[in-house]
Scaffold this motif. Structure first.
Motif, PDB file in Angstrom:
ATOM      1  N   PHE A   1       0.840  -1.190   0.000  1.00 48.27           N
ATOM      2  CA  PHE A   1       0.000   0.000   0.000  1.00 48.27           C
ATOM      3  C   PHE A   1       0.878   1.243   0.000  1.00 48.27           C
ATOM      4  O   PHE A   1       1.847   1.332   0.758  1.00 48.27           O
ATOM      5  N   ASP A   2       0.502   2.183  -0.852  1.00 48.27           N
ATOM      6  CA  ASP A   2       1.128   3.490  -0.836  1.00 48.27           C
ATOM      7  C   ASP A   2       0.725   4.187   0.474  1.00 48.27           C
ATOM      8  O   ASP A   2      -0.281   3.819   1.083  1.00 48.27           O
ATOM      9  N   ARG A   3       1.504   5.162   0.913  1.00 46.37           N
ATOM     10  CA  ARG A   3       1.185   5.835   2.179  1.00 46.37           C
ATOM     11  C   ARG A   3       0.319   7.092   1.974  1.00 46.37           C
ATOM     12  O   ARG A   3      -0.857   7.092   2.299  1.00 46.37           O
ATOM     13  N   ASP A   4       0.909   8.144   1.380  1.00 47.02           N
ATOM     14  CA  ASP A   4       0.228   9.442   1.302  1.00 47.02           C
ATOM     15  C   ASP A   4      -0.904   9.414   0.278  1.00 47.02           C
ATOM     16  O   ASP A   4      -0.689   9.120  -0.895  1.00 47.02           O
ATOM     17  N   GLY A   5      -2.097   9.726   0.735  1.00 48.12           N
ATOM     18  CA  GLY A   5      -3.251   9.729  -0.171  1.00 48.12           C
ATOM     19  C   GLY A   5      -3.944   8.383  -0.239  1.00 48.12           C
ATOM     20  O   GLY A   5      -5.019   8.277  -0.814  1.00 48.12           O
ATOM     21  N   THR A   6      -3.313   7.351   0.355  1.00 48.20           N
ATOM     22  CA  THR A   6      -3.907   6.012   0.302  1.00 48.20           C
ATOM     23  C   THR A   6      -4.234   5.528   1.714  1.00 48.20           C
ATOM     24  O   THR A   6      -5.392   5.271   2.046  1.00 48.20           O
ATOM     25  N   ILE A   7      -3.200   5.445   2.564  1.00 46.58           N
ATOM     26  CA  ILE A   7      -3.406   5.058   3.966  1.00 46.58           C
ATOM     27  C   ILE A   7      -3.802   6.297   4.782  1.00 46.58           C
ATOM     28  O   ILE A   7      -4.713   6.260   5.601  1.00 46.58           O
TER      29      ILE A   7
ATOM     30  N   GLY B   1      -2.650   2.251  -4.647  1.00 49.46           N
ATOM     31  CA  GLY B   1      -2.217   3.635  -4.462  1.00 49.46           C
ATOM     32  C   GLY B   1      -3.192   4.624  -5.065  1.00 49.46           C
ATOM     33  O   GLY B   1      -4.159   4.244  -5.740  1.00 49.46           O
ATOM     34  N   ASP B   2      -2.925   5.904  -4.818  1.00 47.00           N
ATOM     35  CA  ASP B   2      -3.843   6.950  -5.288  1.00 47.00           C
ATOM     36  C   ASP B   2      -3.374   7.611  -6.584  1.00 47.00           C
ATOM     37  O   ASP B   2      -3.978   8.576  -7.025  1.00 47.00           O
ATOM     38  N   ARG B   3      -2.293   7.081  -7.155  1.00 44.88           N
ATOM     39  CA  ARG B   3      -1.783   7.720  -8.381  1.00 44.88           C
ATOM     40  C   ARG B   3      -1.554   6.699  -9.488  1.00 44.88           C
ATOM     41  O   ARG B   3      -1.272   5.519  -9.222  1.00 44.88           O
ATOM     42  N   ALA B   4      -1.599   7.203 -10.698  1.00 41.55           N
ATOM     43  CA  ALA B   4      -1.317   6.342 -11.852  1.00 41.55           C
ATOM     44  C   ALA B   4       0.084   5.747 -11.731  1.00 41.55           C
ATOM     45  O   ALA B   4       0.324   4.612 -12.143  1.00 41.55           O
ATOM     46  N   SER B   5       0.999   6.498 -11.117  1.00 36.36           N
ATOM     47  CA  SER B   5       2.370   5.989 -10.996  1.00 36.36           C
ATOM     48  C   SER B   5       2.441   4.771 -10.068  1.00 36.36           C
ATOM     49  O   SER B   5       3.330   3.937 -10.199  1.00 36.36           O
ATOM     50  N   ASP B   6       1.476   4.650  -9.142  1.00 36.51           N
ATOM     51  CA  ASP B   6       1.428   3.448  -8.306  1.00 36.51           C
ATOM     52  C   ASP B   6       1.067   2.228  -9.165  1.00 36.51           C
ATOM     53  O   ASP B   6       1.556   1.125  -8.943  1.00 36.51           O
ATOM     54  N   LEU B   7       0.197   2.455 -10.145  1.00 43.98           N
ATOM     55  CA  LEU B   7      -0.184   1.354 -11.041  1.00 43.98           C
ATOM     56  C   LEU B   7       0.948   1.016 -12.007  1.00 43.98           C
ATOM     57  O   LEU B   7       1.136  -0.137 -12.384  1.00 43.98           O
TER      58      LEU B   7
HETATM   59 MG   LIG Z   1       0.148   8.568  -2.805  1.00 47.74          MG
END
Ligand SMILES: [Mg+2]
Ligand SMILES: [Zn+2]
Length: 218
Positions: A11-17, A157-163
Motif C-alpha cells: 500500500f502506498d502511504r500518502d493519499g492512500t493510507i 495507491g492513489d496515483r497512476a504511478s502506483d499502477l
Molecule cells: Mg500517494
C-alpha cells in the motif's frame, strides 16, 4: 491466470493510507498531530488479514520531500521515523502489517514538477526505489523471503504511478482515488497494462483483492 503460492500486498502511504494534504509530513515540529487516516483503513486491513491470512502487507512511500531544502526538519532519518510511527499506529489497531519501505531520493521529473521548491542536488539520483520503479516492491519481496515467480503482487495507491509501479514489478495495480488528484483516473485510462482496477475506496480495493485471489485459488 495462474495460481501463485504467495500474496504480497503493498500500500502506498500518502493519499492512500493517510490523507495527503501536500504537507510533506515530517517537515513540521507537530507532524504527529497532522496524521489523519483515510476512512475505513483499520477495519479493511483487519478484514484483509482475516480473509487472506497468509498474505504479507507492506507500506511503500516515495518521500521526495527529503530533498527539498525548504524543509530542513524533513531528513531521511525523519522520513523513516514518520513511516515507522504510522506503521506502529496501524499495528496498535490490531492490523498485521510487516513494515514500511521508503525512497528518500528524488528525480529530475519531480524537481521539474515542483518549481516552487529548492532541492538538494545530492539527493537527485538514479535510484531504483523511486516509484514507478519497482525497487521498494522488490525489497518487500526479499523481506518476505519470496520469489517473484510464485508471488501474486498487488500495489494499491492513489496515483497512476502506483499502477505503473505494479506493472514494473509484474504485479496488479489498484487505484484508490484521492480527492486532491482528480486527474489520476484519466492517466490510468491511458496505461496500456490491463492488470489493473479502479476502486471506489480503500475497502473496495481490499475486497477486490480478496475476490480476485479466491477466484484464482478456486
Ligand atoms: Mg500517494
Ligand atoms: Zn530511491
Amino acid at each position: 491466470m495462474v495460481k501463485k503460492k504467495n500474496i504480497l500486498i503493498c500500500f502506498d502511504r500518502d493519499g492512500t493510507i493517510i490523507y495527503d494534504d501536500k504537507y510533506h509530513l515530517g517537515s513540521q515540529k507537530n507532524w504527529k498531530d497532522l496524521i489523519r487516516f483515510r476512512r475505513g483503513i483499520f477495519g479493511s486491513l483487519k478484514m484483509l488479514n482475516k480473509k487472506l491470512p497468509d498474505a504479507k502487507i507492506y507500506m511503500i512511500s516515495n518521500q521526495s520531500g527529503v530533498a527539498i531544502k525548504d524543509f530542513p526538519l524533513l531528513t531521511e532519518k525523519k522520513s523513516r521515523e514518520v513511516c515507522r510511527y504510522i506503521v506502529n499506529l496501524i499495528k496498535e489497531r490490531g492490523v498485521d502489517l510487516e513494515k514500511c519501505f521508503v525512497c528518500p531520493h528524488t528525480t529530475k521529473a519531480y524537481t521539474k514538477s515542483h518549481p516552487q521548491f529548492t532541492f538538494d542536488k545530492k539527493i537527485l539520483c538514479n535510484c531504483k526505489c523511486n516509484k514507478p520503479l519497482p525497487g521498494m516492491v522488490l525489497e518487500a519481496l526479499r523481506d518476505a523471503g519470496w520469489k517473484r515467480e510464485n508471488t501474486s503482487i498487488y500495489i494499491v495507491g492513489d496515483r497512476a504511478s502506483d499502477l505503473q509501479t505494479a506493472h514494473n514489478a509484474r504485479g496488479f495495480g489498484i487505484l484508490v482515488p484521492f480527492g486532491n488528484r482528480p486527474g489520476e483516473k484519466k492517466l490510468v485510462g491511458k496505461l496500456k497494462d490491463k492488470e489493473r482496477h479502479i476502486s471506489k475506496n480503500f475497502g473496495d480495493a481490499v475486497e477486490f483483492i480478496v475476490h480476485r485471489e479466491n477466484g484464482l485459488r478456486a
